[in-house]
Design an enzyme around this catalytic site. Sequence first.
Site, PDB file in Angstrom:
ATOM      1  N   ASN A  63      -0.032  19.573 -20.608  1.00  0.00           N
ATOM      2  CA  ASN A  63      -0.354  18.748 -21.782  1.00  0.00           C
ATOM      3  C   ASN A  63      -0.360  19.563 -23.069  1.00  0.00           C
ATOM      4  OD1 ASN A  63      -0.655  16.463 -20.198  1.00  0.00           O
ATOM      5  ND2 ASN A  63      -2.779  16.972 -19.730  1.00  0.00           N
TER       6      ASN A  63
ATOM      7  N   LYS B 123       3.040  11.377 -11.189  1.00  0.00           N
ATOM      8  CA  LYS B 123       2.201  10.538 -12.070  1.00  0.00           C
ATOM      9  C   LYS B 123       2.953   9.242 -12.324  1.00  0.00           C
ATOM     10  CE  LYS B 123      -0.643  13.694 -14.798  1.00  0.00           C
ATOM     11  NZ  LYS B 123      -0.885  14.255 -16.150  1.00  0.00           N
TER      12      LYS B 123
ATOM     13  N   HIS C  71      -0.631  12.705 -29.046  1.00  0.00           N
ATOM     14  CA  HIS C  71      -1.134  11.357 -28.776  1.00  0.00           C
ATOM     15  C   HIS C  71      -1.780  10.749 -30.017  1.00  0.00           C
ATOM     16  CE1 HIS C  71      -1.073  11.930 -24.118  1.00  0.00           C
ATOM     17  NE2 HIS C  71       0.115  11.720 -24.637  1.00  0.00           N
TER      18      HIS C  71
ATOM     19  N   GLU D 184       9.983  18.714 -24.646  1.00  0.00           N
ATOM     20  CA  GLU D 184       9.268  18.979 -23.375  1.00  0.00           C
ATOM     21  C   GLU D 184       9.809  20.244 -22.700  1.00  0.00           C
ATOM     22  OE1 GLU D 184       6.656  17.405 -22.074  1.00  0.00           O
ATOM     23  OE2 GLU D 184       6.635  15.354 -22.835  1.00  0.00           O
TER      24      GLU D 184
ATOM     25  N   LYS E 282       7.226  23.109 -13.215  1.00  0.00           N
ATOM     26  CA  LYS E 282       6.370  21.945 -12.974  1.00  0.00           C
ATOM     27  C   LYS E 282       5.979  21.879 -11.492  1.00  0.00           C
ATOM     28  CE  LYS E 282       5.204  17.308 -13.978  1.00  0.00           C
ATOM     29  NZ  LYS E 282       5.329  16.157 -14.827  1.00  0.00           N
TER      30      LYS E 282
ATOM     31  N   ARG F 223      -2.997  21.752 -13.963  1.00  0.00           N
ATOM     32  CA  ARG F 223      -1.955  20.784 -14.336  1.00  0.00           C
ATOM     33  C   ARG F 223      -2.088  20.362 -15.803  1.00  0.00           C
ATOM     34  NH1 ARG F 223       0.879  15.905 -10.910  1.00  0.00           N
ATOM     35  NH2 ARG F 223       2.155  15.180 -12.634  1.00  0.00           N
TER      36      ARG F 223
ATOM     37  N   HIS G  69       8.036  10.262 -28.260  1.00  0.00           N
ATOM     38  CA  HIS G  69       7.023  11.079 -27.567  1.00  0.00           C
ATOM     39  C   HIS G  69       7.381  12.579 -27.614  1.00  0.00           C
ATOM     40  CE1 HIS G  69       3.995  12.348 -24.716  1.00  0.00           C
ATOM     41  NE2 HIS G  69       4.938  12.907 -23.976  1.00  0.00           N
TER      42      HIS G  69
ATOM     43  N   GLU H 157      -4.499  17.052 -11.201  1.00  0.00           N
ATOM     44  CA  GLU H 157      -4.991  17.500 -12.508  1.00  0.00           C
ATOM     45  C   GLU H 157      -6.494  17.715 -12.545  1.00  0.00           C
ATOM     46  OE1 GLU H 157      -2.745  15.948 -15.854  1.00  0.00           O
ATOM     47  OE2 GLU H 157      -4.507  16.150 -17.105  1.00  0.00           O
TER      48      GLU H 157
ATOM     49  N   HIS I 248      -0.037  17.877 -26.448  1.00  0.00           N
ATOM     50  CA  HIS I 248      -0.226  16.434 -26.260  1.00  0.00           C
ATOM     51  C   HIS I 248      -1.464  15.865 -26.946  1.00  0.00           C
ATOM     52  CE1 HIS I 248       3.035  16.944 -23.457  1.00  0.00           C
ATOM     53  NE2 HIS I 248       3.041  15.663 -23.152  1.00  0.00           N
TER      54      HIS I 248
ATOM     55  N   ARG J  57       0.817  -1.232   0.000  1.00  0.00           N
ATOM     56  CA  ARG J  57       0.000   0.000   0.000  1.00  0.00           C
ATOM     57  C   ARG J  57       0.843   1.272   0.000  1.00  0.00           C
ATOM     58  NH1 ARG J  57      -3.072  -3.116   3.700  1.00  0.00           N
ATOM     59  NH2 ARG J  57      -4.815  -4.056   2.625  1.00  0.00           N
TER      60      ARG J  57
END
Length: 373
Positions: free
Chosen positions: A249, A147, A256, A189, A231, A245, A270, A241, A252, A125
């Site tokens: 993206n 993330k 994607h 990025e 960031k 946040r 990417h 998010e 993105h 956990r």
Amino acid sequence: MTSPAATVHVNLPGREYDIQIGPALLGQAGAYVEPFGGRKHVAIVTDENVAALHLQTLQNGLRTAGLTSEALILPAGEATKSWPQLQRTCEWLLDQKVERGDVVIAFGGGVIGDLVGFAAAILRRGVRFVQIPTSLLAQVDSSVGGKTGINAPQGKNLIGAFHQPSLVLADTSLLGTLQPRDFLAGYGEVVKYGLLGNDTFFEWLEANGPAMAAGDMDARVQAVRIACQMKADIVQRDETEQGDRALLNLGHTFCHALEAATGYSDRLLHGEGVAIGCAMAFELSARMGLCSQESPSRVRAHLREMGMKTDLRDIDGELPDAAGLLALMGQDKKVVAGKLRFILARRIGDAFITSDVPPKAVLAVLSDALAER
Ligand code: GLY
């Protein structure tokens, strides 16, 4: 001469941590990790490429503070962000008798950081983990902010958790062993941060990007520091998010769709997709009258000067038509209540989130870009 170095603090109450940035940090890893306590034996998870180049240096660095270590070496590449490798990682960590108070080290690029972070989130956990990112993309983006996750057949990063690291060690010397293509993909990025929220940083990149790519260590530390600070500021405002946040993206939604169209293969990395996606987001913004036409031209000019992919014509091989690409955007996580969510811009350094984008405008940008191929 002293080496450049910097610390960025991520101030999340109860889950705060430092991002240490500078050259040759790997050799001092023990001094950074040992104060967390736990056993004097550390579990490292890495990939074959990173292990061949840097594992020995990390293990020596841990040993200077009396820490022994054992490493699990996974295959390199996106396919590692999968259920089988997650199971393998969790069971190996249990075999290593990792307990709640211990520290697990994620040593690699974005794939390793995401996978190991997720394993750390669910093991017993939640155990603590340290990110030691080895790619530029991981140093400026994926290792920071918590993330974590793996891919599903239905899409990338669809299974995961927010789990903040206890420390990020961004050793900028490691960037010297990256292939130029991988460095520049990470640079996509870096540019994103200037474009979304800091025009002064974008200007600085226009002036210093070439030196940074050529190996200037001061420039590398500065760029990683500014990106991480931006960031951290955003993650502090919106860890999970719910709002701001999503600015991270930028580029993105286009990216994607392009990654899906190219089969998540070497045809498009990417960060390359992010760079093209940022240029397209500015193009869309300009066509919608939100920013000046000079903005997309300036974005493209900088990417081109850096020798990066800028347009759809820079992607080799077949691509779907505009409607096909739009349909791929519809499968993205960024669809909210059936509406595509875009990050658009009022100018360089001023991006905002909107779901109010006519599909016709997106189709026009895509078909014009496809016609230029
Ligand atoms: N890479 C985007 C984020 O961390 O939110």
